[in-house]
Design a protein around this motif. Sequence first.
Motif, PDB file in Angstrom:
ATOM      1  N   ALA A  28       0.835  -1.207   0.000  1.00 53.46           N
ATOM      2  CA  ALA A  28       0.000   0.000   0.000  1.00 53.46           C
ATOM      3  C   ALA A  28       0.869   1.257   0.000  1.00 53.46           C
ATOM      4  CB  ALA A  28      -0.937  -0.009   1.200  1.00 53.46           C
ATOM      5  N   CYS A  29       1.933   1.249   0.793  1.00 50.11           N
ATOM      6  CA  CYS A  29       2.845   2.406   0.835  1.00 50.11           C
ATOM      7  C   CYS A  29       3.529   2.613  -0.514  1.00 50.11           C
ATOM      8  CB  CYS A  29       3.884   2.235   1.936  1.00 50.11           C
ATOM      9  SG  CYS A  29       3.215   2.459   3.591  1.00 50.11           S
ATOM     10  N   LEU A  30       3.966   1.519  -1.136  1.00 50.58           N
ATOM     11  CA  LEU A  30       4.597   1.625  -2.451  1.00 50.58           C
ATOM     12  C   LEU A  30       3.613   2.179  -3.481  1.00 50.58           C
ATOM     13  CD1 LEU A  30       6.716  -1.664  -2.585  1.00 50.58           C
ATOM     14  CD2 LEU A  30       7.555   0.696  -2.395  1.00 50.58           C
ATOM     15  N   TYR A  31       2.373   1.673  -3.444  1.00 48.48           N
ATOM     16  CA  TYR A  31       1.361   2.175  -4.378  1.00 48.48           C
ATOM     17  C   TYR A  31       1.085   3.666  -4.140  1.00 48.48           C
ATOM     18  CZ  TYR A  31      -3.111   3.167  -6.508  1.00 48.48           C
ATOM     19  OH  TYR A  31      -4.117   3.762  -7.221  1.00 48.48           O
ATOM     20  N   LEU A  32       0.914   4.038  -2.869  1.00 48.00           N
ATOM     21  CA  LEU A  32       0.635   5.445  -2.558  1.00 48.00           C
ATOM     22  C   LEU A  32       1.802   6.351  -2.954  1.00 48.00           C
ATOM     23  CD1 LEU A  32      -1.201   5.131   0.865  1.00 48.00           C
ATOM     24  CD2 LEU A  32      -2.190   5.723  -1.357  1.00 48.00           C
ATOM     25  N   GLY A  33       3.015   5.891  -2.753  1.00 43.82           N
ATOM     26  CA  GLY A  33       4.180   6.669  -3.172  1.00 43.82           C
ATOM     27  C   GLY A  33       4.209   6.867  -4.677  1.00 43.82           C
ATOM     28  N   TYR A  34       3.947   5.788  -5.425  1.00 42.77           N
ATOM     29  CA  TYR A  34       3.917   5.877  -6.881  1.00 42.77           C
ATOM     30  C   TYR A  34       2.775   6.782  -7.345  1.00 42.77           C
ATOM     31  CZ  TYR A  34       3.408   4.579 -11.765  1.00 42.77           C
ATOM     32  OH  TYR A  34       3.297   4.622 -13.128  1.00 42.77           O
ATOM     33  N   ARG A  35       1.624   6.658  -6.725  1.00 41.65           N
ATOM     34  CA  ARG A  35       0.468   7.494  -7.110  1.00 41.65           C
ATOM     35  C   ARG A  35       0.741   8.966  -6.800  1.00 41.65           C
ATOM     36  NH1 ARG A  35      -2.928   8.325 -10.672  1.00 41.65           N
ATOM     37  NH2 ARG A  35      -4.917   9.120  -9.978  1.00 41.65           N
ATOM     38  N   THR A  36       1.375   9.243  -5.683  1.00 43.46           N
ATOM     39  CA  THR A  36       1.744  10.617  -5.340  1.00 43.46           C
ATOM     40  C   THR A  36       2.700  11.181  -6.379  1.00 43.46           C
ATOM     41  OG1 THR A  36       1.433  10.190  -2.992  1.00 43.46           O
ATOM     42  CG2 THR A  36       2.789  12.087  -3.567  1.00 43.46           C
ATOM     43  N   TYR A  37       3.656  10.378  -6.784  1.00 43.57           N
ATOM     44  CA  TYR A  37       4.605  10.792  -7.828  1.00 43.57           C
ATOM     45  C   TYR A  37       3.864  11.118  -9.124  1.00 43.57           C
ATOM     46  CZ  TYR A  37       8.176  10.272 -11.453  1.00 43.57           C
ATOM     47  OH  TYR A  37       8.983  10.466 -12.532  1.00 43.57           O
ATOM     48  N   GLN A  38       2.917  10.261  -9.526  1.00 41.73           N
ATOM     49  CA  GLN A  38       2.142  10.511 -10.740  1.00 41.73           C
ATOM     50  C   GLN A  38       1.330  11.803 -10.627  1.00 41.73           C
ATOM     51  OE1 GLN A  38      -0.179   6.874 -11.089  1.00 41.73           O
ATOM     52  NE2 GLN A  38       0.916   6.359 -12.988  1.00 41.73           N
ATOM     53  N   LEU A  39       0.684  12.002  -9.496  1.00 41.73           N
ATOM     54  CA  LEU A  39      -0.138  13.197  -9.297  1.00 41.73           C
ATOM     55  C   LEU A  39       0.722  14.459  -9.277  1.00 41.73           C
ATOM     56  CD1 LEU A  39      -2.727  11.878  -6.684  1.00 41.73           C
ATOM     57  CD2 LEU A  39      -3.125  12.369  -9.114  1.00 41.73           C
ATOM     58  N   ASP A  40       1.902  14.381  -8.681  1.00 39.65           N
ATOM     59  CA  ASP A  40       2.815  15.529  -8.675  1.00 39.65           C
ATOM     60  C   ASP A  40       3.243  15.894 -10.094  1.00 39.65           C
ATOM     61  OD1 ASP A  40       2.688  15.785  -5.946  1.00 39.65           O
ATOM     62  OD2 ASP A  40       4.642  14.844  -5.552  1.00 39.65           O
ATOM     63  N   ARG A  41       3.544  14.887 -10.892  1.00 42.57           N
ATOM     64  CA  ARG A  41       3.930  15.134 -12.294  1.00 42.57           C
ATOM     65  C   ARG A  41       2.781  15.757 -13.076  1.00 42.57           C
ATOM     66  NH1 ARG A  41       7.962  11.296 -15.234  1.00 42.57           N
ATOM     67  NH2 ARG A  41       6.748  12.257 -16.874  1.00 42.57           N
ATOM     68  N   GLU A  42       1.581  15.260 -12.871  1.00 39.36           N
ATOM     69  CA  GLU A  42       0.402  15.807 -13.562  1.00 39.36           C
ATOM     70  C   GLU A  42       0.141  17.248 -13.124  1.00 39.36           C
ATOM     71  OE1 GLU A  42      -2.974  16.128 -15.991  1.00 39.36           O
ATOM     72  OE2 GLU A  42      -1.263  14.780 -16.041  1.00 39.36           O
ATOM     73  N   ALA A  43       0.272  17.514 -11.827  1.00 45.17           N
ATOM     74  CA  ALA A  43       0.072  18.875 -11.323  1.00 45.17           C
ATOM     75  C   ALA A  43       1.131  19.822 -11.913  1.00 45.17           C
ATOM     76  CB  ALA A  43       0.134  18.889  -9.800  1.00 45.17           C
ATOM     77  N   GLU A  44       2.367  19.370 -12.005  1.00 45.84           N
ATOM     78  CA  GLU A  44       3.433  20.193 -12.589  1.00 45.84           C
ATOM     79  C   GLU A  44       3.155  20.461 -14.068  1.00 45.84           C
ATOM     80  OE1 GLU A  44       6.594  22.572 -13.055  1.00 45.84           O
ATOM     81  OE2 GLU A  44       5.893  21.789 -11.131  1.00 45.84           O
ATOM     82  N   ARG A  45       2.680  19.453 -14.790  1.00 45.08           N
ATOM     83  CA  ARG A  45       2.354  19.621 -16.204  1.00 45.08           C
ATOM     84  C   ARG A  45       1.238  20.641 -16.381  1.00 45.08           C
ATOM     85  NH1 ARG A  45      -1.223  18.494 -19.626  1.00 45.08           N
ATOM     86  NH2 ARG A  45      -2.513  17.223 -18.267  1.00 45.08           N
TER      87      ARG A  45
END
Length: 180
Positions: A28-45
């Motif tokens: 769950a932590c690995l998934y949440l970390g990866y999802r946070t990374y994806q959301l951060d990239r999308e927000a930056e874009r």
Amino acid sequence: MTTPTHPVREHLQRHAGPYLLAGGLLLACLYLGYRTYQLDREAERRTQALREEVRANQLANDRHQLSLAMKTFVWAVRNALLQNKPGEINEYFNTLVQARGVREVLLVDPSGKVTLSTNKKNEGVPFRYPAYLLGQDDVFFAEKLPYELSAPVTGPNQRLGTLVLLYAPTPVLPDSSATR
């Protein structure tokens, strides 16, 4: 006869619940970390896209407003030139250069010599800015910074000179590269 027991296997069988819970939490932590990374990239874009849109809108607005102001200013300069009132033009220039963003205002005669400028070192010398500013038949706007604007000053049957304005806009957004 008794079978030998494996202490590790026995331990895992006895404590399977906590190990499964820990493994689930790790996943769950690995998934949440990866999802946070994806959301951060999308927000930056999205942020970058919005910044580009704001810059494009600012440029379009600056182009429109400055071109309109330049047309009006040319009429005033033309009138003063036709009445042979260089002091009046100098007053216009000095007033305009006090406005935020205005770097320099020049009046260049048809031969390419600066007749009036807010920077007195430029008066009486050949025009030292790009020559494409002098050959325009209408208000010209170059979007490099500072903005370069020029407009012909025409009399009834001849070109009296060219009005040149250098303008540094105030950015709507702070420079994003400075924060990194």
